[in-house]
Every structure is written in C-alpha cells, then in structure tokens.
Design a protein around this motif. Sequence first.
Motif: not given
Length: 324
Positions: A203-224
Amino acid sequence: MTLQFQKLPAPVTVQGAERHIGVEVEFADLTEEQAAKVLVETLGGSAECTVDNDWLVRGSEIGDIQVYLDTVYRTAEKSVLRDVGLKLGREVIPVELVTDPLAFDQLPVLDRALNALRDAGAKGSGDGWYYGFGVHLNIEVEGHSPADVLRPLLAYALIEDWMRVALPIDPSRTVLPWTDPYPTALVEELILLGVEPSAKALVETYTRHCADRNRGLDMLPVMKALWPTELEEAIGADKVSEINGRPTYHFRLPDSRLDEESWSLADEWDRWLLVEQIASRPQIVEELADAWLDSHGMITLSRQPWAERCGDILADYGLARGAE
C-alpha cells in the motif's frame, strides 16, 4: 459486433468461487432514459427513473444496470447552479451504464446490449476529440493476500508502456488526465518489493506514487476493501472515505468505441486477459522485471525503448499482439 471472450487463466478465486466482473461503459448521444429503454428491449427487465435523470434497469438477463450522467453534479445538493451544470455538461460528459458483478458467461450478453446501444445512436471516444470515453472493468481478485494482488499489478506495470503503443487507446483519452501511466519510479519499487510483500509495504509503495484514481489501473478500491487501515495511514481517512472499496482491479485503460461496428467489449477484455496471462507465468514476469531494470537508468527520458524491448520479450512467448 460480438467476439469470443476467453477465460482468465485463473477463472475462480482461491476459495473456488467463480470470479465476477463489474463493467462500466461511457457513451454519448443517448439520454439516460433512451439508453435504459434500449437495454430493456434487448435484455428484458423494467426501467424506472430513480432520482432526477438517473435510471435503473431491474431484472435484466444480467441483473440490475444503472444508467446515469457521469458527473459529480448529479449527486450534488439540488440548486440552480447544479441544474445548470448538468445541462451544460451534457455536451461533453458521458452517460454511463454500470452493471452488477457479472459471471464470465454474461459478458457476451452485455456485448449484445452494447451493440443495440450503438444501433440506437450511442457514440464512443472516436466520435469527438473531447469525448475520451472509457470502459472500466472491475475484475474480482483471485486471492486476498498481498502476493495475490501484486502479481497482476506488477504484470500490468511492466507491460503498460508496450500496451499503450501496441494496443493504443483513442487519442482523445491520452490528452485527458483520467488514465495517466504509472511513474517509472513506481514500477521499479514494485519490482524491488519481492513476490511476498506485506500489505503495509504494498500500500505504501503504490500510494507514494499514485494517491489519486486517475491511472490506467486504479488500485485504491481493492486496497480499501482489503487493507483499509494501511490505506488510511498512507493517504488519510478523508481521502479513503471517498473511495468505494471493492475487492477488484479497477482497470480504467480500455476504450469505449460503441459507434464502431468492428468493436467489441471482447477487444477491451483482451487487454486484461493479457495482464493475467503474464501474471500467471512467473518466468515471464521475472524476465520482464530483469529487463526493465536493465533498461532504466537514473533518469527515463523516453518510454519507447522499453516498449519495444517489452514487445520483443512478449513476442518470444507468443503473447505480443496488436499494432506493430
């Protein structure tokens, strides 16, 4: 046009249940009511207006389907400004249909409904430079461990540059911020995590670079859904409260090209299928990861060389397809 859908390499979860897929499709030139009625004519069920211009198709062949204007104005408090925003927004904001989680064999049924929307006049990304409409696939994860979730994430991160060249999305979407590519620093850190990271590290690795939803693959829903405490620690409770958690990969890259007769939802499904085909073969992931590290120095000035090298590796395994 309805093409054949291929099953995922792992069609069931680690618990043995069939994996489901939620689908969101954006389009223009049909109102919410018109689209809902086309869906009922094609898939059965009944359509009703639930609030303002939001429509719900109940009891279709593939379950319930929501149809609404894809804008924050629709859920804002009713006011003159809100109504004006909705009216003006119809020129550039898509109508969106959102399905219930679907079984794999329901995807061709949805594809048939999308053909009916096209025949009724629905337009996709290619019909206007400002449209930039997408298809979002919400693919249920195979397992809930960090290692299970990381495998497709890393596979996607490694091939994203190649995929954007070989299977390009509509130009109208590349100039909009909704599907930005992963930073190269994230790809490197995902590689260096190893195959069995802790939830906190992932989680820390991903969100350090992608804390928003606007990516081709958005991982925030699964992490929540899987690691809400770790996600709150990483990006804050306020941001987490705005995320609809679900144990799915939120794949936002695919195009909505409803108005093209040669297009099928299966075209977009194949993008994700390729990700999981790679993720299911550790040898390919390891070779791609080693080559990625070898190809990237301190500064990445161009993504093109890696896209080409990645394509060569995939071709060696018979997995490269799309534009040459």
